[in-house]
Scaffold this motif. Structure first.
Motif, mmCIF file in Angstrom:
data_model
loop_
_atom_site.group_PDB
_atom_site.id
_atom_site.type_symbol
_atom_site.label_atom_id
_atom_site.label_comp_id
_atom_site.label_asym_id
_atom_site.label_seq_id
_atom_site.Cartn_x
_atom_site.Cartn_y
_atom_site.Cartn_z
ATOM 1 N N TRP A 55 -6.886 -1.547 -14.369
ATOM 2 C CA TRP A 55 -7.916 -2.672 -13.936
ATOM 3 C C TRP A 55 -8.147 -3.620 -15.479
ATOM 4 C CZ3 TRP A 55 -11.626 -1.177 -9.540
ATOM 5 C CH2 TRP A 55 -10.944 -1.228 -8.282
ATOM 6 N N ILE A 97 -9.332 -5.120 -3.417
ATOM 7 C CA ILE A 97 -10.871 -5.343 -2.509
ATOM 8 C C ILE A 97 -10.711 -4.985 -1.118
ATOM 9 C CG2 ILE A 97 -12.566 -7.033 -1.549
ATOM 10 C CD1 ILE A 97 -12.016 -8.589 -4.264
ATOM 11 N N ILE A 98 -9.624 -5.210 -0.397
ATOM 12 C CA ILE A 98 -9.273 -4.884 0.797
ATOM 13 C C ILE A 98 -8.948 -3.238 0.707
ATOM 14 C CG2 ILE A 98 -7.520 -5.024 2.782
ATOM 15 C CD1 ILE A 98 -7.326 -7.885 2.023
ATOM 16 N N SER A 116 -2.960 -1.474 -6.586
ATOM 17 C CA SER A 116 -3.185 -2.994 -6.189
ATOM 18 C C SER A 116 -3.812 -3.664 -7.130
ATOM 19 C CB SER A 116 -4.095 -2.740 -4.620
ATOM 20 O OG SER A 116 -5.110 -2.041 -5.030
ATOM 21 N N ARG A 117 -3.994 -4.989 -6.806
ATOM 22 C CA ARG A 117 -4.622 -5.871 -7.769
ATOM 23 C C ARG A 117 -5.189 -6.863 -6.877
ATOM 24 N NH1 ARG A 117 -4.230 -3.623 -12.094
ATOM 25 N NH2 ARG A 117 -2.360 -3.495 -13.381
ATOM 26 N N GLY A 118 -6.229 -7.601 -7.621
ATOM 27 C CA GLY A 118 -6.981 -8.852 -6.767
ATOM 28 C C GLY A 118 -7.389 -8.668 -5.485
ATOM 29 N N VAL A 119 -7.385 -9.472 -4.450
ATOM 30 C CA VAL A 119 -7.968 -9.316 -3.112
ATOM 31 C C VAL A 119 -7.442 -8.057 -2.496
ATOM 32 C CG1 VAL A 119 -7.852 -10.718 -0.913
ATOM 33 C CG2 VAL A 119 -8.096 -11.827 -3.097
ATOM 34 N N ILE A 120 -6.022 -7.572 -2.731
ATOM 35 C CA ILE A 120 -5.584 -6.336 -1.993
ATOM 36 C C ILE A 120 -6.432 -5.444 -2.571
ATOM 37 C CG2 ILE A 120 -3.490 -5.063 -1.735
ATOM 38 C CD1 ILE A 120 -3.481 -7.754 -0.330
#
Length: 140
Positions: free
Chosen positions: A137, A45-46, A39-43
């Motif tokens: 990352w 974090i979720i 995953s990347r970004g906001v995903i």
């Protein structure tokens, strides 16, 4: 508390229950690391928050085991000088990813001795997955 002097499990059923509890925790942990790597970004974090919540829930049975072991003993909560963890914290850490309780459960269940290597496999997989997560990352 010394693991050699005390046992964690009262019988085969208790050992089986522990193996299931810690097994679920380890599987979710490794799958979560894989999901974080993908995953990347906001995903990301979720996924990270969801993983923390899931691990918190899956730790509950292990925390209950520690509570049963120590009861209301105030000694278990005190942190000795020059140490960073209480006896309860050490016991929870040992139950969560320690090799001794897992080996005891394998022995108590009369399982194939090779299963005792599972905590090592989980630790190695964790290090490998963490390296992949870090590399991905840093690349992105």
């Amino acid at each position: 508390m010394t693991e050699s002097a005390e046992t964690w499990f009262v019988d085969q059923a208790d050992a089986k229950k522990y193996i299931g509890e810690v097994g679920k925790l380890w599987v979710v942990w490794l799958l979560g690391l894989g999901a974080l790597a993908a995953s990347r970004g906001v995903i990301a974090i979720i996924v990270g928050v969801a993983l923390l919540v899931a691990l918190f829930i899956l730790m509950s049975p292990l925390q209950n085991r520690v509570q049963e072991k120590f009861g209301s003993d105030p000694e278990g909560r005190s942190i000795p000088k020059r140490e960073t963890l209480s006896s309860r914290d050490k016991a929870l850490r040992e139950l969560t990813y320690g090799r001794a309780p897992f080996a005891e459960a394998v022995d108590k269940r009369s399982m194939w001795a090779g299963w005792k290597a599972v905590p090592w496999v989980v630790m190695i997989a964790t290090l490998a997955a963490a390296a992949v997560v870090a590399i991905r990352w840093f690349e992105g």
